[in-house]
Enzyme design. Structure first.
Site, PDB file in Angstrom:
ATOM      1  N   ALA A 191       0.892  -1.141   0.017  1.00  0.00           N
ATOM      2  CA  ALA A 191      -0.149  -0.287  -0.122  1.00  0.00           C
ATOM      3  C   ALA A 191       0.847   1.334  -0.127  1.00  0.00           C
ATOM      4  CB  ALA A 191      -0.997  -0.057   1.209  1.00  0.00           C
ATOM      5  N   ARG A 223      -5.313  -0.140  -8.766  1.00  0.00           N
ATOM      6  CA  ARG A 223      -5.613  -1.068  -7.694  1.00  0.00           C
ATOM      7  C   ARG A 223      -6.794  -0.538  -6.644  1.00  0.00           C
ATOM      8  NH1 ARG A 223      -0.921  -4.632  -5.322  1.00  0.00           N
ATOM      9  NH2 ARG A 223      -2.607  -6.124  -5.097  1.00  0.00           N
ATOM     10  N   GLN A 247       4.444 -13.085  -1.755  1.00  0.00           N
ATOM     11  CA  GLN A 247       5.232 -12.232  -1.483  1.00  0.00           C
ATOM     12  C   GLN A 247       5.950 -12.605  -0.357  1.00  0.00           C
ATOM     13  OE1 GLN A 247       1.911 -12.140  -2.122  1.00  0.00           O
ATOM     14  NE2 GLN A 247       1.176 -10.106  -2.904  1.00  0.00           N
ATOM     15  N   ASP A 297      -3.357  -2.575   3.980  1.00  0.00           N
ATOM     16  CA  ASP A 297      -3.874  -1.864   2.831  1.00  0.00           C
ATOM     17  C   ASP A 297      -4.739  -0.711   3.087  1.00  0.00           C
ATOM     18  OD1 ASP A 297      -2.823  -4.430   1.680  1.00  0.00           O
ATOM     19  OD2 ASP A 297      -2.636  -3.213   0.053  1.00  0.00           O
ATOM     20  N   LYS A 347      -3.589  -8.421   3.389  1.00  0.00           N
ATOM     21  CA  LYS A 347      -3.478  -9.735   2.225  1.00  0.00           C
ATOM     22  C   LYS A 347      -4.196 -10.711   2.816  1.00  0.00           C
ATOM     23  CE  LYS A 347      -1.511  -9.871  -0.783  1.00  0.00           C
ATOM     24  NZ  LYS A 347      -2.263  -9.400  -2.076  1.00  0.00           N
TER      25      LYS A 347
HETATM   26  O1  MRU Z   1      -1.246  -7.340  -3.254  1.00  0.00           O
HETATM   27  P1  MRU Z   1      -0.060  -6.635  -2.460  1.00  0.00           P
HETATM   28  O2  MRU Z   1       1.086  -7.268  -2.501  1.00  0.00           O
HETATM   29  O3  MRU Z   1       0.047  -5.259  -2.782  1.00  0.00           O
HETATM   30  O4  MRU Z   1      -0.365  -6.553  -0.927  1.00  0.00           O
HETATM   31  C1  MRU Z   1       0.286  -6.275   0.005  1.00  0.00           C
HETATM   32  C2  MRU Z   1      -0.181  -6.448   1.360  1.00  0.00           C
HETATM   33  O5  MRU Z   1      -1.296  -6.762   1.580  1.00  0.00           O
HETATM   34  C3  MRU Z   1       0.711  -5.484   2.599  1.00  0.00           C
HETATM   35  O6  MRU Z   1       0.522  -6.448   3.462  1.00  0.00           O
HETATM   36  C4  MRU Z   1       0.053  -4.248   2.791  1.00  0.00           C
HETATM   37  O7  MRU Z   1       0.136  -3.442   1.646  1.00  0.00           O
HETATM   38  C5  MRU Z   1       0.910  -3.853   3.822  1.00  0.00           C
HETATM   39  S1  MRU Z   1       2.445  -3.021   3.131  1.00  0.00           S
HETATM   40  C6  MRU Z   1       3.386  -2.138   4.245  1.00  0.00           C
END
Ligand code: MRU
Length: 342
Positions: A49, A90, A193, A234, A245
């Protein structure tokens, strides 16, 4: 050069570390237009995010450049279309919307070519995010006793932010204070990830990490091997419900059952006071191919379909503490979240 920089402004344009290729390849992509920047966000060249917010801010600078070149003093009208494309890149990470609103707030006071002023603001957003993460690192690590064992999910590190990381910032600070004896990371299907990015980041900083299949987390907790789960977010609704996530919610339920503490680490730019509750947070669904295979390789039985929501919502009552740069909120409620703004 810092290998852990997701986004950087270099040679008068935006560069993004292509996270689709990590950890095997470390390649920066050059972005010269806002439309290409939006596509890079959608395609997960950059993700996480706060990193998406920083990237969108630089994308507005690129939009301003072309708008001024093509429309001169009428750049304001022209830039809106590109900002809409960036905003739609997104849906769940509120930091994207937050960064666009912050830059748009400057438009009224700008005269002549807006590029330099918008770039200054984008760089400020970037720098503030790193500073917030360092502050949160210390605030979060203060909750850890000696010999703490943590589990994290997805990647909420330097790669997901302006730098240092939110959840991984707390883990970095806790490790530097010699309070953490074991870091576990979920591999985080479907996009991996955890396996690809979190493990790479931690090892880059010489922090040992043990990966596990997401479905192994329950057994780890049952065996009493985890003290804290530490994740990013997010979007946090005004009542403290947390979108993160997919798989975060099941970790929070498991944590409650096993008496494991649950920490969410996120800057105020992730808190969406206009969204009253988690049920109103838009949840992105991504292509079935991400579940049916691993990157380019199809794995599932031919003909099977897949459901791929990539975020879930953890109710505030399952969260022990939300750490922000403005302070921590234990057992979050709407009132406590609102008090962060005082
Ligand atoms: O789909 P992504 O990789 O963008 O999802 C990211 C996450 O869910 C992270 O945990 C969230 O953005 C926090 S990042 C500091």
């Amino acid at each position: 050069m810092d290998k852990l920089q997701a986004a950087r402004w270099q040679d008068n344009h935006l560069q993004l570390l292509d996270q689709r290729l990590l950890p095997q390849q470390h390649t920066y992509i050059d972005l010269e237009t806002a439309t290409d920047t939006a596509r890079a966000i959608t395609d997960m060249v950059v993700r996480g995010a706060p990193a998406i917010g920083v990237t969108a801010a630089y994308g507005v600078v690129l939009a301003a450049r072309s708008a001024y070149a093509e429309a001169g003093d009428n750049w304001r009208e022209q830039i809106q279309a590109e900002m809409k494309i960036l905003a739609a890149a997104r849906p769940t990470a509120i930091n994207l919307h937050w960064a666009l609103v912050r830059l748009e707030g400057l438009f009224a006071d700008l005269s002549g070519n807006p590029e330099a002023k918008l770039l200054e603001e984008a760089k400020a957003i970037h720098a503030e995010d790193i500073a917030a993460n360092q502050t949160m690192g210390n605030l979060g690590a203060a909750f850890f006793a000696d010999n703490t064992r943590v589990l994290t999910h997805c990647n909420a590190g330097a790669l997901a932010t302006g730098g240092y990381g939110t959840a991984l910032g707390v883990i970095r600070s806790g490790h530097a204070q010699a309070k953490i004896t074991q870091v576990y990371a979920d591999e985080t299907r479907p996009w991996l990830q955890g396996a690809r990015l979190t493990a790479w980041e931690l090892l880059y900083d010489n922090i040992p990490v043990t990966l596990l299949a997401d479905s192994a987390a329950a057994t780890l907790m049952q065996q009493g091997k985890i003290d804290w789960i530490v994740v990013g977010s997010d979007r946090i609704a005004a009542n403290g419900d947390v979108a993160n996530k997919i798989g975060t919610y099941s970790l929070a339920v498991l944590a409650k059952h096993h008496g494991v503490k649950f920490m969410v680490v996120a800057p105020l730019s992730t808190v969406d006071y206009d969204t009253p509750e988690g049920a109103q947070i838009p949840i992105e669904t991504r292509p079935e191919s991400e579940v049916l295979g691993v990157f380019e390789q199809h794995i599932a039985a031919e003909g099977a379909s897949a459901w791929n929501p990539v975020f879930d919502v953890t109710p505030a009552e399952l969260v022990d503490v939300i750490v922000t740069e403005k302070g921590v909120v234990e057992n979050p409620t709407r009132e406590k979240m609102a008090a962060l703004l005082d």
